[in-house]
Scaffold this motif. Structure first.
Motif, PDB file in Angstrom:
ATOM      1  N   LYS A 115       0.825  -1.205   0.000  1.00 27.85           N
ATOM      2  CA  LYS A 115       0.000   0.000   0.000  1.00 27.85           C
ATOM      3  C   LYS A 115       0.862   1.258   0.000  1.00 27.85           C
ATOM      4  N   ARG A 116       1.952   1.238   0.750  1.00 31.13           N
ATOM      5  CA  ARG A 116       2.842   2.406   0.755  1.00 31.13           C
ATOM      6  C   ARG A 116       3.491   2.600  -0.605  1.00 31.13           C
ATOM      7  N   ALA A 117       3.880   1.503  -1.260  1.00 30.76           N
ATOM      8  CA  ALA A 117       4.489   1.606  -2.590  1.00 30.76           C
ATOM      9  C   ALA A 117       3.481   2.152  -3.601  1.00 30.76           C
ATOM     10  N   LEU A 118       2.227   1.682  -3.524  1.00 29.62           N
ATOM     11  CA  LEU A 118       1.206   2.176  -4.446  1.00 29.62           C
ATOM     12  C   LEU A 118       0.907   3.653  -4.198  1.00 29.62           C
ATOM     13  N   GLY A 119       0.939   4.052  -2.937  1.00 29.94           N
ATOM     14  CA  GLY A 119       0.771   5.475  -2.645  1.00 29.94           C
ATOM     15  C   GLY A 119       1.861   6.319  -3.277  1.00 29.94           C
ATOM     16  N   ARG A 120       3.092   5.777  -3.283  1.00 28.19           N
ATOM     17  CA  ARG A 120       4.188   6.513  -3.913  1.00 28.19           C
ATOM     18  C   ARG A 120       4.055   6.517  -5.433  1.00 28.19           C
ATOM     19  N   VAL A 121       3.472   5.454  -6.012  1.00 27.07           N
ATOM     20  CA  VAL A 121       3.172   5.448  -7.451  1.00 27.07           C
ATOM     21  C   VAL A 121       2.238   6.601  -7.788  1.00 27.07           C
ATOM     22  N   HIS A 122       1.232   6.790  -6.943  1.00 33.32           N
ATOM     23  CA  HIS A 122       0.295   7.896  -7.158  1.00 33.32           C
ATOM     24  C   HIS A 122       1.012   9.238  -7.065  1.00 33.32           C
ATOM     25  N   THR A 123       1.892   9.380  -6.065  1.00 35.73           N
ATOM     26  CA  THR A 123       2.613  10.647  -5.915  1.00 35.73           C
ATOM     27  C   THR A 123       3.478  10.931  -7.129  1.00 35.73           C
ATOM     28  N   CYS A 124       4.198   9.917  -7.614  1.00 33.61           N
ATOM     29  CA  CYS A 124       5.054  10.092  -8.790  1.00 33.61           C
ATOM     30  C   CYS A 124       4.224  10.504 -10.008  1.00 33.61           C
ATOM     31  N   THR A 125       3.075   9.852 -10.182  1.00 35.17           N
ATOM     32  CA  THR A 125       2.225  10.168 -11.333  1.00 35.17           C
ATOM     33  C   THR A 125       1.698  11.602 -11.241  1.00 35.17           C
ATOM     34  N   SER A 156       5.124  18.374 -23.125  1.00 40.53           N
ATOM     35  CA  SER A 156       3.904  18.560 -23.913  1.00 40.53           C
ATOM     36  C   SER A 156       2.719  18.820 -22.984  1.00 40.53           C
ATOM     37  N   HIS A 157       1.709  19.467 -23.541  1.00 40.00           N
ATOM     38  CA  HIS A 157       0.520  19.809 -22.758  1.00 40.00           C
ATOM     39  C   HIS A 157      -0.693  19.282 -23.516  1.00 40.00           C
ATOM     40  N   ASP A 158      -1.230  18.194 -23.038  1.00 38.21           N
ATOM     41  CA  ASP A 158      -2.291  17.507 -23.767  1.00 38.21           C
ATOM     42  C   ASP A 158      -3.380  17.122 -22.766  1.00 38.21           C
ATOM     43  N   ALA A 159      -4.642  17.390 -23.115  1.00 37.91           N
ATOM     44  CA  ALA A 159      -5.752  17.088 -22.221  1.00 37.91           C
ATOM     45  C   ALA A 159      -5.830  15.603 -21.904  1.00 37.91           C
ATOM     46  N   ARG A 160      -5.379  14.758 -22.827  1.00 37.51           N
ATOM     47  CA  ARG A 160      -5.434  13.315 -22.590  1.00 37.51           C
ATOM     48  C   ARG A 160      -4.542  12.889 -21.427  1.00 37.51           C
ATOM     49  N   LEU A 161      -3.462  13.621 -21.190  1.00 39.03           N
ATOM     50  CA  LEU A 161      -2.569  13.296 -20.078  1.00 39.03           C
ATOM     51  C   LEU A 161      -3.284  13.466 -18.739  1.00 39.03           C
ATOM     52  N   THR A 162      -4.044  14.551 -18.627  1.00 41.37           N
ATOM     53  CA  THR A 162      -4.772  14.789 -17.389  1.00 41.37           C
ATOM     54  C   THR A 162      -5.783  13.683 -17.125  1.00 41.37           C
ATOM     55  N   ALA A 163      -6.484  13.265 -18.165  1.00 45.47           N
ATOM     56  CA  ALA A 163      -7.470  12.195 -18.003  1.00 45.47           C
ATOM     57  C   ALA A 163      -6.803  10.877 -17.641  1.00 45.47           C
ATOM     58  N   ALA A 164      -5.669  10.591 -18.270  1.00 43.58           N
ATOM     59  CA  ALA A 164      -4.960   9.344 -17.980  1.00 43.58           C
ATOM     60  C   ALA A 164      -4.448   9.325 -16.546  1.00 43.58           C
ATOM     61  N   CYS A 165      -3.944  10.454 -16.062  1.00 42.50           N
ATOM     62  CA  CYS A 165      -3.461  10.521 -14.675  1.00 42.50           C
ATOM     63  C   CYS A 165      -4.613  10.315 -13.696  1.00 42.50           C
ATOM     64  N   ALA A 166      -5.780  10.842 -14.029  1.00 41.46           N
ATOM     65  CA  ALA A 166      -6.942  10.658 -13.156  1.00 41.46           C
ATOM     66  C   ALA A 166      -7.328   9.182 -13.088  1.00 41.46           C
ATOM     67  N   ARG A 167      -7.224   8.484 -14.229  1.00 38.14           N
ATOM     68  CA  ARG A 167      -7.547   7.055 -14.218  1.00 38.14           C
ATOM     69  C   ARG A 167      -6.542   6.264 -13.387  1.00 38.14           C
ATOM     70  N   VAL A 168      -5.266   6.658 -13.449  1.00 41.23           N
ATOM     71  CA  VAL A 168      -4.248   6.003 -12.624  1.00 41.23           C
ATOM     72  C   VAL A 168      -4.561   6.206 -11.154  1.00 41.23           C
ATOM     73  N   GLU A 169      -4.964   7.425 -10.791  1.00 45.68           N
ATOM     74  CA  GLU A 169      -5.319   7.705  -9.400  1.00 45.68           C
ATOM     75  C   GLU A 169      -6.486   6.834  -8.950  1.00 45.68           C
ATOM     76  N   THR A 170      -7.480   6.674  -9.811  1.00 46.87           N
ATOM     77  CA  THR A 170      -8.640   5.840  -9.477  1.00 46.87           C
ATOM     78  C   THR A 170      -8.220   4.389  -9.282  1.00 46.87           C
ATOM     79  N   ALA A 171      -7.294   3.904 -10.141  1.00 48.61           N
ATOM     80  CA  ALA A 171      -6.826   2.520 -10.023  1.00 48.61           C
ATOM     81  C   ALA A 171      -6.071   2.304  -8.713  1.00 48.61           C
ATOM     82  N   VAL A 172      -5.241   3.275  -8.334  1.00 47.90           N
ATOM     83  CA  VAL A 172      -4.509   3.160  -7.068  1.00 47.90           C
ATOM     84  C   VAL A 172      -5.479   3.167  -5.895  1.00 47.90           C
ATOM     85  N   ALA A 173      -6.466   4.061  -5.936  1.00 47.70           N
ATOM     86  CA  ALA A 173      -7.441   4.145  -4.838  1.00 47.70           C
ATOM     87  C   ALA A 173      -8.202   2.832  -4.692  1.00 47.70           C
TER      88      ALA A 173
END
Length: 501
Positions: free
Chosen positions: A338-348, A428-445
């Motif tokens: 769980k601590r490692a996954l929390g750090r994955v979220h922080t890195c992302t 780069s600045h792309d709206a898809r990056l923001t959406a992908a990061c949100a999905r990663v956060e949801t997966a970690v949660a």
């Protein structure tokens, strides 16, 4: 089994420095005219200073090294004065064990000071040092620490260019559940058993059982880790005894070849400590045999006794972790993952801020988070070691544990790739990056059993799809897939094939 990665040849450099530092320490003691007993004590002090002092900065390392005599000298005097009072000596030894492990709650400095204090009591038994020898022993230790520090902090300060890896903070707990408190009671119980049964086996070499029990509890967090470490210690000792019969016994304590082989053993101890505890114990056992040869007491029966005492200490450690405030492998691995996954979220999150062009995003924070992730993943591998051990009879649990390790390694690889892209000044600045990061956060949660926090991801500066964003998106999608795949082996009941060891 025989090849392990050594990024930047760090282990090689640290090992060569240890040979140089300990060699200089012993040479200084010999030039000062000290006895063989004092020279060996000084060499051990230098080895411990170079091996156990692992603070996060060079300055803190120097302070901890300077404090070693304050922890070791009183214990050395206590042990030397109690040779004629076995019951008091044994009680004092167990008290030193408890205090030494309890001190780990104060981090790397407490850890190093606790080990040094224990080993000063141990070496007094090993060399049968008497109160009359204390001034010489103190002087030898002081000179040895000064000599090894000259090498470490002056002639070859590797840490100035390569900062030492900061180990993750221990798992939290309260009162008896606190790791340092729980292990202090476990180690004291194990060493009490080792003292009693070790003296039944041998009235002269009983302390080897205590030393075995003590070192098995270093850097372990669950009963599974402790049992595996005990097995590896016995295995390394058996192989080392066989080598001692072929190498140390025929030498009969000849000074020059013995000194050369001790230097080889010192190198081996430092070089193999991180990747293989069994190989480290092999070199420790061979070195102990060589030192016994120098003292003129080595014979095959002594090496056999060394094995029996090691087995006694390993048995004491096994019984202690099974019956004294036990913590299961499942509880430990679950917390570390769980601590490692929390750090994955922080890195992302940090990478997303950089890629979105947030002016407040600090590249140093991303680098720090990535370093923390690597340390946590190393700790996860250690926690899962009992489940993936070759002798583990539970094949289903072993298969799932290996799946978890592989998927976590995939996560780390994608995070490293994402961090490398985020470090590019032309992010780069792309709206898809923001959406992908949100999905990663949801997966970690979902994995850690919490609600997604919908952390703030800055709005992209350019809304249209950007070709330069494709590599970052590929890393994020692969990371999301790995996190989703982790749900199967992780979200299981404690008695399922992965957990409950």
């Amino acid at each position: 089994m025989f090849v392990a990665p050594d990024p930047g040849r760090l282990r090689l450099r640290v090992s060569l420095r240890a040979v140089l530092g300990i060699g200089l320490a012993v040479a200084a003691a010999e030039l000062a005219g000290f006895s063989l007993t004092a020279s060996i004590t000084g060499g051990l002090a230098a080895l411990l200073a170079l091996f156990t002092v692992a603070d996060a900065s060079v300055r803190r390392q120097a302070v901890t090294t300077a404090l070693l005599p304050a922890a070791g000298f009183p214990v050395l005097a206590l042990a030397a004065s109690l040779h004629g009072a076995p019951l008091a000596r044994d009680a004092a030894f167990v008290a030193v064990v408890f205090a030494g492990v309890y001190a780990r709650r104060w981090g790397a400095r407490g850890h190093a000071l606790g080990i040094f204090a224990f080993m000063m009591f141990f070496v007094t038994q090993f060399l049968h040092a008497l109160p009359a020898q204390l001034p010489e022993l103190y002087a030898s230790v002081a000179i040895a620490l000064a000599a090894s520090s000259t090498v470490r902090f002056g002639l070859w300060c590797i840490e100035r260019r390569t900062p030492p890896a900061v180990p993750p903070a221990p798992l939290e707990g309260r009162r008896l559940a606190r790791p340092s408190t729980r292990q202090a009671f476990q180690a004291a119980a194990a060493c009490t058993f080792a003292v009693a049964l070790g003296q039944f086996v041998s009235g002269d070499r009983w302390y080897w059982a205590v030393g075995t029990a003590w070192w098995i509890f270093v850097n372990t967090a669950s009963r599974g880790e402790t049992l595996v470490r005990g097995f590896r210690r016995v295995l390394g000792t058996v192989i080392g005894i066989a080598a001692g019969l072929l190498i140390a016994v025929p030498l009969h304590g000849a000074p020059a070849p013995t000194a050369a082989l001790v230097a080889v053993c010192v190198f081996g101890i430092f070089y193999t400590a991180a990747p293989s505890y069994s190989w480290m114990m092999f070199f420790v056992t061979v070195m102990a045999g060589l030192l016994y040869g120098l003292l003129g007491v080595l014979h095959p029966g002594l090496l056999g006794l060394r094995f029996v005492e090691t087995a006694v200490g390993a048995l004491g450690a096994a019984l202690a972790v099974l019956f004294v405030l036990p913590i299961t492998t499942h509880r430990a691995t679950d917390a570390w993952i769980k601590r490692a996954l929390g750090r994955v979220h922080t890195c992302t999150t940090e990478a997303a801020r950089r890629l979105a062009g947030d002016p407040a995003a600090d590249p140093a924070l991303l680098k720090e988070a990535l370093g923390d992730l690597e340390s946590l993943l190393a700790r996860v591998r250690m926690a899962l070691a009992p489940l993936v051990h070759p002798l583990s009879p539970q094949r289903a649990r072993k298969r799932r544990a290996r799946q978890v390790l592989a998927l976590l390694d995939d996560c780390a690889r994608e995070i490293r790739g994402l961090a490398a892209i985020a470090a590019d000044p032309v992010a780069s600045h792309d709206a898809r990056l923001t959406a992908a990061c949100a999905r990663v956060e949801t997966a970690v949660a979902a994995l850690v059993g919490t609600e997604a926090t919908t952390a703030h991801h800055p709005e992209p500066l350019t809304a249209p799809a950007h070709p330069a964003a494709e590599p970052a998106l590929a890393h994020l999608h692969a990371l999301e897939r790995a996190l989703v795949s982790l749900a199967a082996p992780l979200r299981t009941a404690p008695r399922s094939p992965l957990a409950g060891a």
